[in-house]
Motif scaffolding. Structure first.
Motif, PDB file in Angstrom:
ATOM      1  N   UNK A 100       0.137  -3.916 -11.348  1.00  0.00           N
ATOM      2  CA  UNK A 100      -1.163  -4.462 -10.941  1.00  0.00           C
ATOM      3  C   UNK A 100      -0.999  -5.671 -10.035  1.00  0.00           C
ATOM      4  N   UNK A 101       0.008  -6.492 -10.302  1.00  0.00           N
ATOM      5  CA  UNK A 101       0.246  -7.654  -9.437  1.00  0.00           C
ATOM      6  C   UNK A 101       0.592  -7.174  -8.029  1.00  0.00           C
ATOM      7  N   UNK A 102       1.484  -6.188  -7.941  1.00  0.00           N
ATOM      8  CA  UNK A 102       1.881  -5.655  -6.631  1.00  0.00           C
ATOM      9  C   UNK A 102       0.703  -5.045  -5.889  1.00  0.00           C
ATOM     10  N   UNK A 103      -0.169  -4.372  -6.624  1.00  0.00           N
ATOM     11  CA  UNK A 103      -1.344  -3.761  -6.009  1.00  0.00           C
ATOM     12  C   UNK A 103      -2.340  -4.821  -5.531  1.00  0.00           C
ATOM     13  N   UNK A 104      -2.520  -5.860  -6.342  1.00  0.00           N
ATOM     14  CA  UNK A 104      -3.429  -6.934  -5.930  1.00  0.00           C
ATOM     15  C   UNK A 104      -2.907  -7.607  -4.659  1.00  0.00           C
ATOM     16  N   UNK A 105      -1.593  -7.798  -4.583  1.00  0.00           N
ATOM     17  CA  UNK A 105      -1.004  -8.387  -3.375  1.00  0.00           C
ATOM     18  C   UNK A 105      -1.249  -7.483  -2.168  1.00  0.00           C
ATOM     19  N   UNK A 106      -1.010  -6.196  -2.347  1.00  0.00           N
ATOM     20  CA  UNK A 106      -1.201  -5.256  -1.237  1.00  0.00           C
ATOM     21  C   UNK A 106      -2.669  -5.236  -0.812  1.00  0.00           C
ATOM     22  N   UNK A 233      -6.599   0.998  -8.038  1.00  0.00           N
ATOM     23  CA  UNK A 233      -6.311   2.061  -7.084  1.00  0.00           C
ATOM     24  C   UNK A 233      -6.492   1.575  -5.654  1.00  0.00           C
ATOM     25  N   UNK A 234      -5.617   2.041  -4.784  1.00  0.00           N
ATOM     26  CA  UNK A 234      -5.676   1.629  -3.378  1.00  0.00           C
ATOM     27  C   UNK A 234      -5.702   2.854  -2.483  1.00  0.00           C
ATOM     28  N   UNK A 235      -6.387   3.897  -2.955  1.00  0.00           N
ATOM     29  CA  UNK A 235      -6.314   5.155  -2.214  1.00  0.00           C
ATOM     30  C   UNK A 235      -7.029   5.088  -0.865  1.00  0.00           C
ATOM     31  N   UNK A 236      -7.803   4.029  -0.641  1.00  0.00           N
ATOM     32  CA  UNK A 236      -8.481   3.893   0.652  1.00  0.00           C
ATOM     33  C   UNK A 236      -7.557   3.360   1.737  1.00  0.00           C
ATOM     34  N   UNK A 237      -6.387   2.858   1.359  1.00  0.00           N
ATOM     35  CA  UNK A 237      -5.495   2.264   2.362  1.00  0.00           C
ATOM     36  C   UNK A 237      -4.761   3.347   3.158  1.00  0.00           C
ATOM     37  N   UNK A 238      -4.643   3.120   4.458  1.00  0.00           N
ATOM     38  CA  UNK A 238      -3.854   4.008   5.307  1.00  0.00           C
ATOM     39  C   UNK A 238      -2.378   3.631   5.152  1.00  0.00           C
ATOM     40  N   UNK A 239      -1.495   4.474   5.685  1.00  0.00           N
ATOM     41  CA  UNK A 239      -0.063   4.178   5.632  1.00  0.00           C
ATOM     42  C   UNK A 239       0.257   2.806   6.213  1.00  0.00           C
ATOM     43  N   UNK A 241      -1.837   0.239   6.494  1.00  0.00           N
ATOM     44  CA  UNK A 241      -2.387  -0.785   5.589  1.00  0.00           C
ATOM     45  C   UNK A 241      -1.407  -1.034   4.438  1.00  0.00           C
ATOM     46  N   UNK A 242      -0.892   0.048   3.864  1.00  0.00           N
ATOM     47  CA  UNK A 242      -0.012  -0.074   2.706  1.00  0.00           C
ATOM     48  C   UNK A 242       1.213  -0.911   3.068  1.00  0.00           C
ATOM     49  N   UNK A 243       1.745  -0.668   4.267  1.00  0.00           N
ATOM     50  CA  UNK A 243       2.940  -1.411   4.670  1.00  0.00           C
ATOM     51  C   UNK A 243       2.675  -2.911   4.796  1.00  0.00           C
ATOM     52  N   UNK A 244       1.422  -3.281   5.050  1.00  0.00           N
ATOM     53  CA  UNK A 244       1.102  -4.716   5.096  1.00  0.00           C
ATOM     54  C   UNK A 244       1.285  -5.340   3.719  1.00  0.00           C
ATOM     55  N   UNK A 245       1.220  -4.502   2.684  1.00  0.00           N
ATOM     56  CA  UNK A 245       1.439  -4.975   1.322  1.00  0.00           C
ATOM     57  C   UNK A 245       2.911  -5.112   0.977  1.00  0.00           C
ATOM     58  N   UNK A 246       3.782  -4.682   1.880  1.00  0.00           N
ATOM     59  CA  UNK A 246       5.227  -4.743   1.624  1.00  0.00           C
ATOM     60  C   UNK A 246       5.935  -5.406   2.806  1.00  0.00           C
ATOM     61  N   UNK A 247       5.656  -6.694   3.005  1.00  0.00           N
ATOM     62  CA  UNK A 247       6.193  -7.377   4.193  1.00  0.00           C
ATOM     63  C   UNK A 247       7.721  -7.400   4.224  1.00  0.00           C
ATOM     64  N   UNK A 285       9.825  -1.004  -4.321  1.00  0.00           N
ATOM     65  CA  UNK A 285       9.903   0.242  -3.554  1.00  0.00           C
ATOM     66  C   UNK A 285       9.187   1.373  -4.295  1.00  0.00           C
ATOM     67  N   UNK A 286       9.368   1.444  -5.617  1.00  0.00           N
ATOM     68  CA  UNK A 286       8.711   2.486  -6.409  1.00  0.00           C
ATOM     69  C   UNK A 286       7.188   2.328  -6.329  1.00  0.00           C
ATOM     70  N   UNK A 287       6.726   1.094  -6.329  1.00  0.00           N
ATOM     71  CA  UNK A 287       5.286   0.846  -6.201  1.00  0.00           C
ATOM     72  C   UNK A 287       4.777   1.346  -4.844  1.00  0.00           C
ATOM     73  N   UNK A 288       5.546   1.073  -3.793  1.00  0.00           N
ATOM     74  CA  UNK A 288       5.186   1.566  -2.455  1.00  0.00           C
ATOM     75  C   UNK A 288       5.007   3.088  -2.474  1.00  0.00           C
ATOM     76  N   UNK A 289       5.959   3.771  -3.100  1.00  0.00           N
ATOM     77  CA  UNK A 289       5.878   5.236  -3.162  1.00  0.00           C
ATOM     78  C   UNK A 289       4.627   5.700  -3.908  1.00  0.00           C
ATOM     79  N   UNK A 290       4.337   5.018  -5.023  1.00  0.00           N
ATOM     80  CA  UNK A 290       3.153   5.421  -5.810  1.00  0.00           C
ATOM     81  C   UNK A 290       1.869   5.250  -5.008  1.00  0.00           C
ATOM     82  N   UNK A 291       1.739   4.109  -4.350  1.00  0.00           N
ATOM     83  CA  UNK A 291       0.513   3.843  -3.591  1.00  0.00           C
ATOM     84  C   UNK A 291       0.369   4.835  -2.438  1.00  0.00           C
ATOM     85  N   UNK A 292       1.494   5.112  -1.765  1.00  0.00           N
ATOM     86  CA  UNK A 292       1.449   6.046  -0.633  1.00  0.00           C
ATOM     87  C   UNK A 292       1.070   7.448  -1.112  1.00  0.00           C
TER      88      UNK A 292
END
Ligand SMILES: Nc1nc2c(ncn2[C@@H]2O[C@H](COP(=O)(O)OP(=O)(O)O)[C@@H](O)[C@H]2O)c(=O)[nH]1
Ligand SMILES: [Mg+2]
Ligand SMILES: [Zn+2]
Length: 302
Positions: A100-106, A233-239, A241-247, A285-292
């Motif tokens: 949840x912390x990682x998702x809130x950051x993203x 859930x962050x299913x509205x984010x594009x690829x 957008x998601x990468x902005x959550x993983x600087x 990295x695992x969080x990135x995969x889940x969100x994507x």
């Protein structure tokens, strides 16, 4: 008869379709969106048509700087609009979810909102080091991690006061982390109900059911309290957008062989190489995969 006068104000609370709008002179009105139209959020600046002494109809939502929301298969949930910074509240106990912390950051970064993590309840020694260790990966990204005890008003003001001046700050966190306690320390007349999280019956429930904006005492600023949540859930984010959550991926992406690399199974991926070299945190990295994957599954559905 002359046309009714229009007023501009800011939404300070939302409960379903029921909004409270505050005007520059400090007065408030209970307002409803016109027709079936929804979509206004706490923090929104709106234009309303007054009705009677203290009601009104929301005619327009004025342009926003941003809107933080979450979305999953079931629904979309707006947190707040026109937010300058996000305080992600975690605590030494109960255990917080890294996910949840990682998702809130993203969510924050993709909406251009500056995140700050509050590690609350540092008066609880048992578990403090473990909580710090679990925040190491996000701390390494340069996200400020502020340690405090919300029960101690002096340290709260010393640690946070300066950062809140003149800004709209959103408080977000799982229930039990101490959001309401923190709010009460910062806004003495908020009188937000707090509760014990320990009883099994209370788990997963929360006392805050609506989102509300509070004014901080001088030197001022606004603080938005929201209900606790157990999903982000962050299913509205594009690829992108998601990468902005993983600087931390950015420098490695430059080495990817394919311009449209999604950093999973593609050959010659700089991100996967960095992961294998131990330069990227495996949990992140695992969080990135889940969100994507969630975002891709959502696109298939629509
Ligand atoms: N020991 C300790 N307990 C705290 C602290 N802050 C909050 N709590 C307690 O944690 C519980 C949940 O707090 P609350 O503010 O209701 O959490 P919320 O669900 O995030 O709004 C309450 O029993 C609070 O008294 C703190 O800094 N230290
Ligand atoms: Mg609460
Ligand atoms: Zn790649």
């Amino acid at each position: 008869m002359s046309a009714p006068q229009l007023l501009e104000g800011r939404i300070i609370s939302a409960h379903g379709r029921h909004y409270v709008v505050e005007f520059p002179d400090g007065s408030q009105r209970h307002c409803f969106p016109r027709g079936k139209k929804a979509g206004a959020a706490v923090g929104d600046r709106v234009r309303i048509a007054p009705q009677g002494r203290d009601e009104g109809a929301i005619d327009a939502i004025l342009p926003r700087t941003n809107l933080l929301f979450r979305s999953d298969e079931m629904r979309t949930k707006q947190f707040a609009a026109n937010v300058d910074q996000l305080l992600i509240v975690v605590a030494v106990e109960p255990t917080f979810a890294d996910d949840l912390v990682g998702r809130a950051l993203a969510g924050a970064w993709s909406a251009d909102i500056e995140p700050i993590i509050i590690l609350n309840k540092v008066d609880i020694q048992n578990g403090l080091e473990a909580a710090r260790a679990r925040l190491a990966a996000v701390r390494a990204l340069g996200v400020p991690v502020i340690e405090l005890s919300a029960l101690d008003r002096e340290t709260v003001l010393a640690a946070l006061g300066q950062r809140l001046i003149g800004k709209t700050t959103l408080l977000l966190g799982q229930s039990g982390m101490g959001k309401s306690t923190l709010l009460n320390a910062l806004v003495p007349d908020a009188d937000a109900p707090t509760r014990e999280y320990s009883s099994a019956l209370d788990m997963g429930r929360h006392t805050t059911t609506s989102t509300r904006l509070y004014h901080l005492p001088p030197p001022g600023g606004d603080l938005i309290d929201s209900p606790g949540f157990q999903a982000f859930g962050l299913q509205h984010l594009s690829g992108t957008d998601i990468l902005r959550g993983f600087p931390e991926f950015t420098q490695h992406i430059e080495r990817c062989r394919f311009y449209n690399c999604t950093h999973r199974r593609e050959p010659g991926c700089g991100v996967v190489e960095a992961l294998q070299a131990g330069e990227i945190d495996p949990g992140r990295y695992a969080l990135y995969q889940r969100i994507l994957e969630e975002s891709e599954a959502a696109q298939q559905r629509y």
